[in-house]
Design an enzyme around this catalytic site. Structure first.
Site, PDB file in Angstrom:
ATOM      1  CB  ALA A 155      -0.855  -0.176   0.610  1.00 56.48           C
ATOM      2  CE  LYS A 156       3.928   6.489  -3.692  1.00 62.10           C
ATOM      3  NZ  LYS A 156       5.005   6.397  -2.984  1.00 62.10           N
ATOM      4  CB  ALA A 157       0.090   3.764   3.385  1.00 63.73           C
TER       5      ALA A 157
END
Ligand code: PMP
Length: 309
Positions: A155-157
């Site tokens: 996830a590009k969180a």
């Protein structure tokens, strides 16, 4: 850095009006996911690079965090084109971001509304002016990427970038352009905002997505271009010491593009200058992105300019 308009949930707002409340869930608990996309100036006008793939990853990140996204890939993609055209931009960077906002405290995020923005700005060379031609000097970071089962790195969180910040600050304080983080098992993972490749005896190696990395879109470009140029590409766990005995090494990323690595921990990589395989892949990548080479993979989305001459 500021441009005129930011896309906010389907409409355009002025730069200074794209604000959220300090009680927003994201401010306290880091609940955001985002993308980083480049738009290149080409002979046929601005073109957004791998737009659909970035939007797919954006929705994947939302899904991992159970963040309801009310816009489709088509709508978000149209939003990206709209901000480029409306701000009359050519080459720029696009930052779609989905945030949990609201004004209610508590970790459970379900009541916090999700707001989505697409912010454009002009962003030049990410790792320094001469990075693409000369290469960069990097170190192995004392900070590790999050272990499997902790923070999901696919996830590009926003929260993942606390780890990246620690690594980047340490590297810069010690005089390096970037730090390479290992995974929790001690295998090579990635930079604070880039994937990593090394070359030895004509074969290209890169860590697997099991090594706590972001599944980079530029990484995918590199793998496809390299294979088409006839170089074998192996995705495998990489022991740290491969960094000291490889012939070439480079970073890949939307912001960093293809940046050669000159030294790791002051040890010269190969001859201490960008290697031939790195440069061959970089040439095709930049050639396609900037419209100087045919878009043979269908990576560009042209933006219809609103400017009439
Ligand atoms: N790893 C991390 C941690 C990143 O932030 C980025 C930049 N998005 C990358 C790798 C490279 O990904 P991409 O090629 O999709 O930009």
């Amino acid at each position: 850095m500021s441009t005129h308009k930011i896309w906010r949930d389907g409409g355009l707002v002025d730069w200074q009006d794209a604000t959220i409340h300090v009680m927003s869930h994201v401010v306290h608990y880091g609940s955001s996911v985002f993308e980083g996309i480049r738009c290149y100036s080409t002979p046929d006008g601005p073109a957004i690079f791998r737009l659909q793939d970035h939007m797919r990853r954006f929705l994947d990140s939302c899904r991992i965090y159970r963040m309801p996204m009310r816009h489709s890939i088509a709508e978000l993609s149209a939003g990206c084109s709209e901000v480029v055209a409306d701000n009359e931009l050519q080459a720029c960077y696009l930052r779609p971001v989905a945030l949990r906002t609201g004004e209610e405290m508590g970790i459970l995020p379900h009541k916090a509304p999700v707001e989505t923005f697409i912010i454009p700005w002009v962003w030049g060379r990410y790792l320094g002016h001469e990075a693409l031609e000369e290469g960069v000097d990097v170190c192995v970071s004392s900070w590790r990427r999050p272990a499997p089962g902790t923070m999901p790195t696919l996830a590009k969180a926003g929260g993942n970038y606390l780890n990246s910040q620690l690594s980047k600050m340490e590297a810069r304080a010690d005089g390096y352009a970037e730090g390479i983080m290992l995974d929790s098992f001690g295998f090579v993972a990635e930079g604070s905002g880039e994937n990593l490749f090394i070359v030895r005896d004509g074969t290209i190696y890169t860590p697997t997505i099991g090594s706590s990395i972001l599944n980079g879109i530029t990484r995918d470009c590199v793998i496809r271009i390299a294979k088409d140029l006839g170089y074998p590409v192996v995705e495998q766990s990489l022991p740290r010491e491969m960094l000291y005995i490889c012939d070439e090494a480079f970073f890949s990323g939307t912001a960093a593009e293809l940046t050669p690595i000159r030294t790791v921990d002051k040890v010269e990589v190969g001859a201490g200058k960008p290697g031939p395989i790195t440069l061959a892949i970089q040439e095709v990548y930049m050639g396609i992105a900037t419209g100087k080479m045919p878009d043979r993979y269908g990576w560009l989305t042209r933006v219809e300019s609103r400017v009439t001459v």
